[in-house]
Write an enzyme that holds these catalytic residues in place. Structure first.
Site, PDB file in Angstrom:
ATOM      1  N   ASP A  30      27.541  62.032  90.564  1.00 54.13           N
ATOM      2  CA  ASP A  30      27.068  62.317  91.924  1.00 54.13           C
ATOM      3  C   ASP A  30      27.593  63.689  92.356  1.00 54.13           C
ATOM      4  O   ASP A  30      28.767  64.017  92.159  1.00 54.13           O
ATOM      5  CB  ASP A  30      27.576  61.229  92.875  1.00 54.13           C
ATOM      6  CG  ASP A  30      26.831  61.218  94.195  1.00 54.13           C
ATOM      7  OD1 ASP A  30      26.147  60.219  94.476  1.00 54.13           O
ATOM      8  OD2 ASP A  30      26.932  62.211  94.952  1.00 54.13           O
ATOM      9  N   ILE A  31      26.696  64.476  92.943  1.00 53.81           N
ATOM     10  CA  ILE A  31      27.050  65.848  93.330  1.00 53.81           C
ATOM     11  C   ILE A  31      28.002  65.886  94.534  1.00 53.81           C
ATOM     12  O   ILE A  31      28.749  66.856  94.719  1.00 53.81           O
ATOM     13  CB  ILE A  31      25.763  66.674  93.593  1.00 53.81           C
ATOM     14  CG1 ILE A  31      26.000  68.152  93.382  1.00 53.81           C
ATOM     15  CG2 ILE A  31      25.169  66.381  94.947  1.00 53.81           C
ATOM     16  CD1 ILE A  31      24.723  68.976  93.285  1.00 53.81           C
ATOM     17  N   GLN A  94      19.585  53.709 101.968  1.00 57.41           N
ATOM     18  CA  GLN A  94      19.028  54.443 100.818  1.00 57.41           C
ATOM     19  C   GLN A  94      18.512  55.797 101.299  1.00 57.41           C
ATOM     20  O   GLN A  94      17.602  55.861 102.121  1.00 57.41           O
ATOM     21  CB  GLN A  94      17.881  53.650 100.155  1.00 57.41           C
ATOM     22  CG  GLN A  94      17.332  54.347  98.920  1.00 57.41           C
ATOM     23  CD  GLN A  94      16.228  53.556  98.207  1.00 57.41           C
ATOM     24  OE1 GLN A  94      15.684  52.598  98.758  1.00 57.41           O
ATOM     25  NE2 GLN A  94      15.902  53.973  97.000  1.00 57.41           N
ATOM     26  N   VAL A  95      19.105  56.858 100.803  1.00 53.23           N
ATOM     27  CA  VAL A  95      18.710  58.215 101.200  1.00 53.23           C
ATOM     28  C   VAL A  95      17.680  58.764 100.211  1.00 53.23           C
ATOM     29  O   VAL A  95      16.651  59.298 100.608  1.00 53.23           O
ATOM     30  CB  VAL A  95      19.951  59.149 101.292  1.00 53.23           C
ATOM     31  CG1 VAL A  95      19.530  60.581 101.571  1.00 53.23           C
ATOM     32  CG2 VAL A  95      20.901  58.640 102.371  1.00 53.23           C
ATOM     33  N   HIS A 100      18.475  53.703  92.311  1.00 50.29           N
ATOM     34  CA  HIS A 100      19.702  54.161  91.650  1.00 50.29           C
ATOM     35  C   HIS A 100      20.854  53.211  91.939  1.00 50.29           C
ATOM     36  O   HIS A 100      20.915  52.588  92.983  1.00 50.29           O
ATOM     37  CB  HIS A 100      20.084  55.588  92.083  1.00 50.29           C
ATOM     38  CG  HIS A 100      20.196  55.770  93.564  1.00 50.29           C
ATOM     39  ND1 HIS A 100      19.103  55.948  94.378  1.00 50.29           N
ATOM     40  CD2 HIS A 100      21.283  55.808  94.380  1.00 50.29           C
ATOM     41  CE1 HIS A 100      19.495  56.103  95.626  1.00 50.29           C
ATOM     42  NE2 HIS A 100      20.812  56.003  95.665  1.00 50.29           N
ATOM     43  N   PHE A 101      21.757  53.140  90.970  1.00 57.28           N
ATOM     44  CA  PHE A 101      23.003  52.393  91.111  1.00 57.28           C
ATOM     45  C   PHE A 101      24.145  53.396  91.200  1.00 57.28           C
ATOM     46  O   PHE A 101      24.207  54.325  90.401  1.00 57.28           O
ATOM     47  CB  PHE A 101      23.240  51.484  89.900  1.00 57.28           C
ATOM     48  CG  PHE A 101      22.350  50.280  89.867  1.00 57.28           C
ATOM     49  CD1 PHE A 101      21.055  50.365  89.394  1.00 57.28           C
ATOM     50  CD2 PHE A 101      22.824  49.050  90.304  1.00 57.28           C
ATOM     51  CE1 PHE A 101      20.231  49.246  89.361  1.00 57.28           C
ATOM     52  CE2 PHE A 101      22.006  47.928  90.274  1.00 57.28           C
ATOM     53  CZ  PHE A 101      20.709  48.027  89.816  1.00 57.28           C
TER      54      PHE A 101
HETATM   55  P1  5GP Z   1      21.909  56.935  98.430  1.00 56.29           P
HETATM   56  O1  5GP Z   1      22.565  57.297  99.734  1.00 56.29           O
HETATM   57  O2  5GP Z   1      20.426  57.172  98.435  1.00 56.29           O
HETATM   58  O3  5GP Z   1      22.288  55.563  97.937  1.00 56.29           O
HETATM   59  O4  5GP Z   1      22.571  57.898  97.366  1.00 56.29           O
HETATM   60  C1  5GP Z   1      22.073  59.114  96.983  1.00 56.29           C
HETATM   61  C2  5GP Z   1      23.198  59.826  96.256  1.00 56.29           C
HETATM   62  O5  5GP Z   1      22.632  60.911  95.532  1.00 56.29           O
HETATM   63  C3  5GP Z   1      24.267  60.412  97.176  1.00 56.29           C
HETATM   64  O6  5GP Z   1      25.532  59.867  96.832  1.00 56.29           O
HETATM   65  C4  5GP Z   1      24.187  61.919  96.918  1.00 56.29           C
HETATM   66  O7  5GP Z   1      25.439  62.529  96.921  1.00 56.29           O
HETATM   67  C5  5GP Z   1      23.519  61.996  95.562  1.00 56.29           C
HETATM   68  N1  5GP Z   1      22.712  63.184  95.361  1.00 56.29           N
HETATM   69  C6  5GP Z   1      21.804  63.708  96.214  1.00 56.29           C
HETATM   70  N2  5GP Z   1      21.221  64.810  95.693  1.00 56.29           N
HETATM   71  C7  5GP Z   1      21.786  64.977  94.465  1.00 56.29           C
HETATM   72  C8  5GP Z   1      21.600  65.958  93.441  1.00 56.29           C
HETATM   73  O8  5GP Z   1      20.794  66.891  93.527  1.00 56.29           O
HETATM   74  N3  5GP Z   1      22.378  65.814  92.321  1.00 56.29           N
HETATM   75  C9  5GP Z   1      23.268  64.794  92.162  1.00 56.29           C
HETATM   76  N4  5GP Z   1      23.978  64.764  91.037  1.00 56.29           N
HETATM   77  N5  5GP Z   1      23.470  63.866  93.119  1.00 56.29           N
HETATM   78  C10 5GP Z   1      22.738  63.956  94.245  1.00 56.29           C
END
Ligand code: 5GP
Ligand code: ZN
Length: 137
Positions: A30-31, A94-95, A100-101
């Site tokens: 994760d970035i 969910q962003v 994804h996990f």
């Molecule tokens: P969500 O909030 O949807 O469950 O998690 C999305 C995750 O993706 C977040 O933890 C965010 O830091 C990560 N993320 C978003 N954009 C990128 C990217 O371009 N590269 C990587 N490696 N992670 C990302």
């Protein structure tokens, strides 16, 4: 899904720090990690939520989630546990709308908090929901 960031990462159009890759699955860091070693595991094909993933593809995906968790437990300094988090739909946090996990390393007393206030439920209410849900399983 032309605009999906995770589709672009899966295709290599956006760089990522890869942990594992095969024909169908990618695991990468994760970035914006919640902790060092915070990992993401995705199917390369675009599915919005867990309910959209074909049943036959779940086993392989979960095997990689388990392997990544094992790697986290072996490698991350001071790690004492981990969370597997998987959010579905905006209402659930969910962003990125590509299944994804998260595997998030944990240490005793770290500042992460995924706790919720425990609610109360009457036996009748539990029975009512269980009866409705059992019919869908
Ligand atoms: P969500 O909030 O949807 O469950 O998690 C999305 C995750 O993706 C977040 O933890 C965010 O830091 C990560 N993320 C978003 N954009 C990128 C990217 O371009 N590269 C990587 N490696 N992670 C990302
Ligand atoms: Zn996608």
């Amino acid at each position: 899904m032309d605009e999906c960031i995770f589709c672009k990462i899966a295709k290599g159009e956006i760089p990522s720090t890869k942990l594992y890759e095969d024909e169908k699955i990618l695991a990468f860091l994760d970035i914006n990690p919640a902790a060092k070693g915070h990992s993401l595991i995705i199917p390369k094909k675009h599915y919005h939520t867990l309910l959209d993933l074909p049943h036959e593809e779940l086993k392989e995906l979960m095997e990689i989630v388990q392997k990544v968790a094992g790697a986290v437990m072996s490698v991350v300094e001071g790690v004492q546990g981990f969370n597997v988090i998987q959010s579905n739909q905006e209402a659930a946090g969910q962003v990125i709308p590509h299944l994804h996990f998260h595997v998030i390393p944990r240490k005793q007393g770290d500042s992460l908090n995924f706790a919720w206030e425990q609610g109360k439920a009457e036996k009748e209410e539990l029975e009512k929901y269980a009866e409705l849900m059992r019919k869908r399983l």
